[in-house]
Scaffold this active site. Sequence first.
Site, PDB file in Angstrom:
ATOM      1  N   GLU A 152       0.807  -1.154  -0.056  1.00 47.25           N
ATOM      2  CA  GLU A 152       0.175   0.140  -0.052  1.00 47.25           C
ATOM      3  C   GLU A 152       1.030   1.335  -0.062  1.00 47.25           C
ATOM      4  O   GLU A 152       1.890   1.328   0.786  1.00 47.25           O
ATOM      5  CB  GLU A 152      -1.139   0.043   1.360  1.00 47.25           C
ATOM      6  CG  GLU A 152      -1.914   1.095   1.324  1.00 47.25           C
ATOM      7  CD  GLU A 152      -2.671   1.384  -0.142  1.00 47.25           C
ATOM      8  OE1 GLU A 152      -3.221   0.139  -0.550  1.00 47.25           O
ATOM      9  OE2 GLU A 152      -2.469   2.338  -0.647  1.00 47.25           O
ATOM     10  N   LYS A 182       8.092  -1.743  -2.483  1.00 52.05           N
ATOM     11  CA  LYS A 182       7.585  -0.680  -1.362  1.00 52.05           C
ATOM     12  C   LYS A 182       8.597  -0.142  -0.474  1.00 52.05           C
ATOM     13  O   LYS A 182       8.607   1.190  -0.131  1.00 52.05           O
ATOM     14  CB  LYS A 182       6.437  -1.849  -0.637  1.00 52.05           C
ATOM     15  CG  LYS A 182       6.076  -1.296   0.677  1.00 52.05           C
ATOM     16  CD  LYS A 182       5.133   0.003   0.369  1.00 52.05           C
ATOM     17  CE  LYS A 182       4.905   0.825   1.655  1.00 52.05           C
ATOM     18  NZ  LYS A 182       4.161   2.114   1.361  1.00 52.05           N
ATOM     19  N   CYS A 222       6.456   4.624   9.428  1.00 50.37           N
ATOM     20  CA  CYS A 222       6.982   3.584   8.267  1.00 50.37           C
ATOM     21  C   CYS A 222       8.361   4.120   7.995  1.00 50.37           C
ATOM     22  O   CYS A 222       9.249   3.293   7.484  1.00 50.37           O
ATOM     23  CB  CYS A 222       5.951   3.473   6.898  1.00 50.37           C
ATOM     24  SG  CYS A 222       4.401   2.532   7.726  1.00 50.37           S
TER      25      CYS A 222
END
Length: 468
Positions: free
Chosen positions: A171, A226, A282
Amino acid sequence: MVLGKFTKEMIVNKICCIGAGYVGGPTMAVIAKNNPNIKITIVDINQKRIADWNDKDLSKLPIYEPGLSQIVEKIRDKNLFFSTEIDKAINESEMIFISVNTPTKTYGKGKGMAADLKYVELCARKIAEVAKTDKIVVEKSTLPVRTAEAIKSILHNTGNGINFHILSNPEFLAEGTAINDLLNPDRVLIGGESETAIESLANIYASWVPQEKILRTNLWSSELSKLTANAFLAQRVSSINSISELCEHTEANVNEVAKAIGMDSRIGPKFLKASVGFGGSCFQKDILNLVYIARSYNLNEVADYWEQVIIMNDHQKRRFSDRLIKTLYNTVSGKKIAFLGWAFKKDTNDTRESAAIYVADHLLNEQAKISVYDPKVAEEKILNDLNYLNTRTEEENENGVSYLSSPYEATKDAHAIAIMTEWDEFKDYDWEQIYSQMKKPAFIFDGRNILDKNKMNTIGFEYYSIGQ
Ligand code: NAD
Ligand code: UGA
């Protein structure tokens, strides 16, 4: 047992998403909104979180994200459900998303660097234990490259003899703009081994995402893309922050430099805002993980290169608090410092790894008294964030930090204001009133460069920003 290959195409009528967090909630809400014929159940072991998602009062949703509550209001209990009945939701679904947290390990091998995959492994074991029919298992969490191999092995060795296929579908949403990012993604990435399984997921996205934006890759490229995307984004912030320090010594202005380089189409204007340092759950976690993976292959130059992004970010946070202390005549002991903003960026109530936490921790070491105002962050979160660092006792944190529900109260009698988050409302305050109630000289340290320097100086503030 056949892994990675289905004998017939899988029709997806029901989806289960394990993990009702910042990713699971908004992502599934948008998929459900665009696929009214698919029933989506988001499950979580955290009962309070599920109860909050089900609360009739939409202001109680566990996540603040512009546009989210309006979607939830429309489709909750129609084709979007929140539940703690994990086994049931897994069993009835053809497709299962794993969207649980993957924090940095705090123990054992890889402590402080590697991603802790215990929650992901628990999900894989749970799926293997309860699944009675073929499933597509989708990695939505951000995972180290080659994690799908471990998930496959668990499903293969502990499953009930049914077929599983693993897809990687990382995502890319950013908090604060999650709904818009999901509705208009730059791309959707699907990595996998079985074309049929990839197309089953691509069809779901195709209800609102143009086909040319749906990328199909192998599993490992998808997993690694990612981590790489986050590393590149964070690297841009550290790069401009490094230049901000040079600007402060040379009378160059970092905003002007950012604009000048950003107009080069090869560089582009985004992610060039100098700040007190990047935060969020993150960037740091994913770069540390990348560094750890590189070192595990003995790629020390690669590891050192990316580690510098984190070193620069830590330096930027530290330099902000050092500058504040130095300007306040080398001591903040007993002085009231008002923090405007605690969230790691505007338009979210998320505070994970927020720069505010580390700046506050440093100032508390110097015996400052900190008062905080943030439009969306709850008081207990602020204390939890500081207690989590284990720098001092909980009682000492409670004595050092207070939470005020008004910016005017938080700044009253303060020696200095530190702007930690770029909330829009900060620009529109009555700064003359704030000035009149502060101790003099009244200092502002604008960690987000959002206020007008000339206006602040005219009012009488001693105004310091980043890189100017
Ligand atoms: P989060 O902490 O908000 O949510 C994770 C949820 O998973 C929690 O509610 C937790 O209770 C639940 N959970 C953990 N183990 C479980 C289990 N065994 N069974 C059921 N529920 C379980 O985390 P998040 O911010 O949503 O991040 C999830 C993943 O997505 C991470 O890998 C993160 O790196 C990635 N990611 C996050 C963002 C973001 O903006 N936050 C964006 C892109 C990717
Ligand atoms: C980031 C990425 O932007 C997402 O694509 C990714 O999906 C997500 O991480 C993730 O994997 O969790 P997020 O952390 O939510 O999203 O927010 P960002 O907008 O990227 O901001 C991160 C931090 O960098 C914030 O503290 C922000 O204030 C700071 N930042 C950002 C700057 O200081 N300057 C900038 O120019 C941009």
